[in-house]
Design a protein around this motif. Structure first.
Motif, PDB file in Angstrom:
ATOM      1  N   ILE A  39       0.688  -1.629  -0.332  1.00  0.00           N
ATOM      2  CA  ILE A  39      -0.260  -0.126   0.042  1.00  0.00           C
ATOM      3  C   ILE A  39       1.003   1.324  -0.029  1.00  0.00           C
ATOM      4  O   ILE A  39       1.648   1.431   1.014  1.00  0.00           O
ATOM      5  CB  ILE A  39      -1.008  -0.267   1.047  1.00  0.00           C
ATOM      6  CG1 ILE A  39      -0.823  -0.211   2.098  1.00  0.00           C
ATOM      7  CG2 ILE A  39      -1.662  -1.138   1.321  1.00  0.00           C
ATOM      8  CD1 ILE A  39      -1.392   0.376   3.449  1.00  0.00           C
ATOM      9  N   ASN A  40       0.443   2.252  -0.357  1.00  0.00           N
ATOM     10  CA  ASN A  40       1.292   3.430  -0.706  1.00  0.00           C
ATOM     11  C   ASN A  40      -0.132   5.158  -0.456  1.00  0.00           C
ATOM     12  O   ASN A  40      -1.089   4.443  -0.090  1.00  0.00           O
ATOM     13  CB  ASN A  40       1.518   3.610  -2.398  1.00  0.00           C
ATOM     14  CG  ASN A  40       2.339   3.158  -2.846  1.00  0.00           C
ATOM     15  OD1 ASN A  40       3.674   2.718  -2.501  1.00  0.00           O
ATOM     16  ND2 ASN A  40       1.830   1.793  -2.874  1.00  0.00           N
ATOM     17  N   ALA A  41       0.708   6.331   0.189  1.00  0.00           N
ATOM     18  CA  ALA A  41      -0.111   6.883   0.759  1.00  0.00           C
ATOM     19  C   ALA A  41      -1.443   7.722  -0.442  1.00  0.00           C
ATOM     20  O   ALA A  41      -2.735   7.691  -0.586  1.00  0.00           O
ATOM     21  CB  ALA A  41       0.485   7.697   0.322  1.00  0.00           C
ATOM     22  N   TYR A  42      -1.044   6.835  -1.987  1.00  0.00           N
ATOM     23  CA  TYR A  42      -1.747   7.337  -2.998  1.00  0.00           C
ATOM     24  C   TYR A  42      -2.752   6.206  -2.486  1.00  0.00           C
ATOM     25  O   TYR A  42      -4.275   6.383  -3.028  1.00  0.00           O
ATOM     26  CB  TYR A  42      -1.009   6.926  -4.641  1.00  0.00           C
ATOM     27  CG  TYR A  42      -1.716   6.612  -5.715  1.00  0.00           C
ATOM     28  CD1 TYR A  42      -2.017   7.678  -6.663  1.00  0.00           C
ATOM     29  CD2 TYR A  42      -2.283   5.309  -6.412  1.00  0.00           C
ATOM     30  CE1 TYR A  42      -2.437   7.446  -7.456  1.00  0.00           C
ATOM     31  CE2 TYR A  42      -3.000   5.428  -7.344  1.00  0.00           C
ATOM     32  CZ  TYR A  42      -3.408   6.422  -8.507  1.00  0.00           C
ATOM     33  OH  TYR A  42      -4.011   6.338  -8.908  1.00  0.00           O
ATOM     34  N   ASP A  43      -2.672   4.853  -2.494  1.00  0.00           N
ATOM     35  CA  ASP A  43      -4.237   4.272  -1.765  1.00  0.00           C
ATOM     36  C   ASP A  43      -5.621   4.898  -0.921  1.00  0.00           C
ATOM     37  O   ASP A  43      -6.298   4.729  -0.786  1.00  0.00           O
ATOM     38  CB  ASP A  43      -3.537   2.451  -1.575  1.00  0.00           C
ATOM     39  CG  ASP A  43      -3.063   2.031  -2.319  1.00  0.00           C
ATOM     40  OD1 ASP A  43      -3.061   1.818  -3.167  1.00  0.00           O
ATOM     41  OD2 ASP A  43      -1.478   1.521  -2.472  1.00  0.00           O
ATOM     42  N   GLY A 162       8.077   5.289   2.910  1.00  0.00           N
ATOM     43  CA  GLY A 162       8.139   4.215   1.557  1.00  0.00           C
ATOM     44  C   GLY A 162       8.788   5.249   0.621  1.00  0.00           C
ATOM     45  O   GLY A 162      10.077   4.776   0.027  1.00  0.00           O
ATOM     46  N   VAL A 163       8.458   6.459  -0.043  1.00  0.00           N
ATOM     47  CA  VAL A 163       9.245   7.227  -0.858  1.00  0.00           C
ATOM     48  C   VAL A 163      10.509   7.671  -0.691  1.00  0.00           C
ATOM     49  O   VAL A 163      11.457   7.432  -1.394  1.00  0.00           O
ATOM     50  CB  VAL A 163       9.115   8.082  -1.259  1.00  0.00           C
ATOM     51  CG1 VAL A 163       9.531   9.020  -2.236  1.00  0.00           C
ATOM     52  CG2 VAL A 163       7.056   7.416  -1.756  1.00  0.00           C
ATOM     53  N   GLY A 164      11.058   7.737   0.826  1.00  0.00           N
ATOM     54  CA  GLY A 164      11.867   8.596   1.218  1.00  0.00           C
ATOM     55  C   GLY A 164      12.672   7.440   1.883  1.00  0.00           C
ATOM     56  O   GLY A 164      14.405   8.045   0.878  1.00  0.00           O
ATOM     57  N   PRO A 292      14.424  -2.703  -0.122  1.00  0.00           N
ATOM     58  CA  PRO A 292      13.294  -2.782   0.226  1.00  0.00           C
ATOM     59  C   PRO A 292      12.535  -2.549   1.299  1.00  0.00           C
ATOM     60  O   PRO A 292      13.641  -3.360   2.065  1.00  0.00           O
ATOM     61  CB  PRO A 292      12.435  -2.978  -0.499  1.00  0.00           C
ATOM     62  CG  PRO A 292      13.049  -4.142  -1.339  1.00  0.00           C
ATOM     63  CD  PRO A 292      14.194  -3.937  -1.389  1.00  0.00           C
ATOM     64  N   VAL A 293      12.413  -1.143   2.670  1.00  0.00           N
ATOM     65  CA  VAL A 293      12.232  -1.509   3.919  1.00  0.00           C
ATOM     66  C   VAL A 293      11.228  -1.561   4.071  1.00  0.00           C
ATOM     67  O   VAL A 293       9.844  -0.977   3.552  1.00  0.00           O
ATOM     68  CB  VAL A 293      12.633  -0.305   4.978  1.00  0.00           C
ATOM     69  CG1 VAL A 293      12.560   0.273   6.378  1.00  0.00           C
ATOM     70  CG2 VAL A 293      14.176   0.316   3.752  1.00  0.00           C
ATOM     71  N   ILE A 294      10.413  -3.156   4.759  1.00  0.00           N
ATOM     72  CA  ILE A 294       9.008  -3.248   4.502  1.00  0.00           C
ATOM     73  C   ILE A 294       8.960  -3.053   6.481  1.00  0.00           C
ATOM     74  O   ILE A 294       9.912  -3.701   7.210  1.00  0.00           O
ATOM     75  CB  ILE A 294       8.650  -4.970   4.603  1.00  0.00           C
ATOM     76  CG1 ILE A 294       8.591  -5.421   2.950  1.00  0.00           C
ATOM     77  CG2 ILE A 294       8.025  -4.849   4.877  1.00  0.00           C
ATOM     78  CD1 ILE A 294       8.940  -6.300   2.563  1.00  0.00           C
TER      79      ILE A 294
END
Length: 326
Positions: A39-43, A162-164, A292-294
């Motif tokens: 999931i992203n801020a977009y969602d 996520g982006v950062g 990727p950092v989860i």
């Protein structure tokens, strides 16, 4: 198959976890068995319409135009349409579906081949699903809008999301001297990602330190545009990628005027996924320049909890959705 359906704007409690028909790929599509999504801020914005522009820019004025959310996916191709040339059944792929119907929060989804690339062998499906939108957004902001160059001083504001987290690593891969701005609990993570310097925003305001940067990439943050401009070199660039709607609008509306007046460039990023850019990110993953950092993982039927956690604004890296139920 199981899927998430969104029929109204509002909090995550309005999402439905239900049975729907398994889709059939069109001639130019592939059918993916989804192993993981993210999931992203977009969602969040599409779910809640907290930015009113979501309604005006095709999301649907009174209710979501597309009831099948989910952009980032990773999985295995089960079948292909007759015109598909790049992939075959059994290929492991990942991609961003926002330009081809979304629907990634499901056990199966159809997608156009141009939205996908082959998954690197050195990462798993969860890591692959955590990558597309956030990493490509970071790439567009740094390379395309920010014109990043080796040796530049680059500051990433909001370096723990996520982006950062991708932006810190991608900036380092371009040979920049990177300063990460984050909260106290994320300082060590930023160092592990490769940041040369880390500023704890709870203790220091980088816009008043006297230090200037060739490029400021704002994955998050508020404050007047003039404060960021103060921290730029004479020909520096400030790219707004996330943050409050007011900050994004100020950059969009005032950016051109302020850029002409001062020589410093101020811009708000608009990013659309491109297969060649995802392929570029794939190369960085394969070469271990980025990873990727989860933060957390949730099963598909707990996606409401995942979105609530994202909406609180404290996620460290990405939130991954696994298929099946808990």
């Amino acid at each position: 198959m199981k899927a998430i359906i969104s029929t109204k704007y509002g909090p995550p409690e309005g999402l439905e976890f239900t049975d729907v028909a398994k889709p059939l790929p069109k001639d130019d599509e592939v059918l993916i068995k989804v192993h993981a999504a993210s999931i992203n801020a977009y969602d969040w914005h599409l779910l809640t319409a907290d930015f009113f522009l979501v309604r005006l820019m095709g999301g649907g004025f009174f209710r979501p135009k597309n009831p099948r959310p989910g952009e980032d996916v990773a999985g295995t191709i089960e079948s292909v349409g007759k015109n598909v040339q790049q992939f075959k059944p059994g290929d492991e792929v990942f991609g961003d579906l926002c330009e081809c119907g979304s629907g990634g929060f499901a056990e199966y989804v159809c997608a156009k081949e141009g939205a996908l690339v082959l998954k690197p062998a050195n990462i798993n499906f969860e890591q692959a699903a955590a990558t597309p939108m956030a990493a490509v957004t970071a790439l567009h902001g740094l390379r395309d809008s920010g014109c990043i160059q080796a040796g530049q001083k680059v500051l990433i504001n909001g370096a723990s999301g996520g982006v950062g987290t991708f932006a810190v690593q991608i900036a380092k891969s371009f040979g920049a001297e990177v300063t990460a701005v984050c909260s106290t609990r994320n300082v060590e993570q930023a160092r592990k990602l490769g940041a040369d310097h880390v500023i704890d925003y709870t203790k220091e305001d980088f816009t008043r330190s006297g230090q200037t940067y060739d490029l400021i990439f704002a994955a998050n943050g508020n404050g007047p545009v003039s404060a960021y401009k103060r921290a730029l070199t004479p020909e520096g660039i400030f790219v707004v990628v996330g943050g409050s709607l007011s900050q994004i609008m100020r950059a969009m509306i005032l950016g051109k005027f302020m850029s002409r007046k001062t020589g410093k460039k101020i811009t708000a990023l608009t990013s659309r996924p491109k297969q060649r850019d995802l392929a570029f990110i794939k190369g960085l993953l394969e070469n271990r320049n980025v990873f990727p950092v989860i933060d957390r993982r949730y099963p598909l039927n707990k996606i409401g909890e995942a979105l609530r956690y994202l909406g609180e604004g404290h996620a460290r890296g990405k939130i991954v959705i696994t298929m099946g139920a808990a």
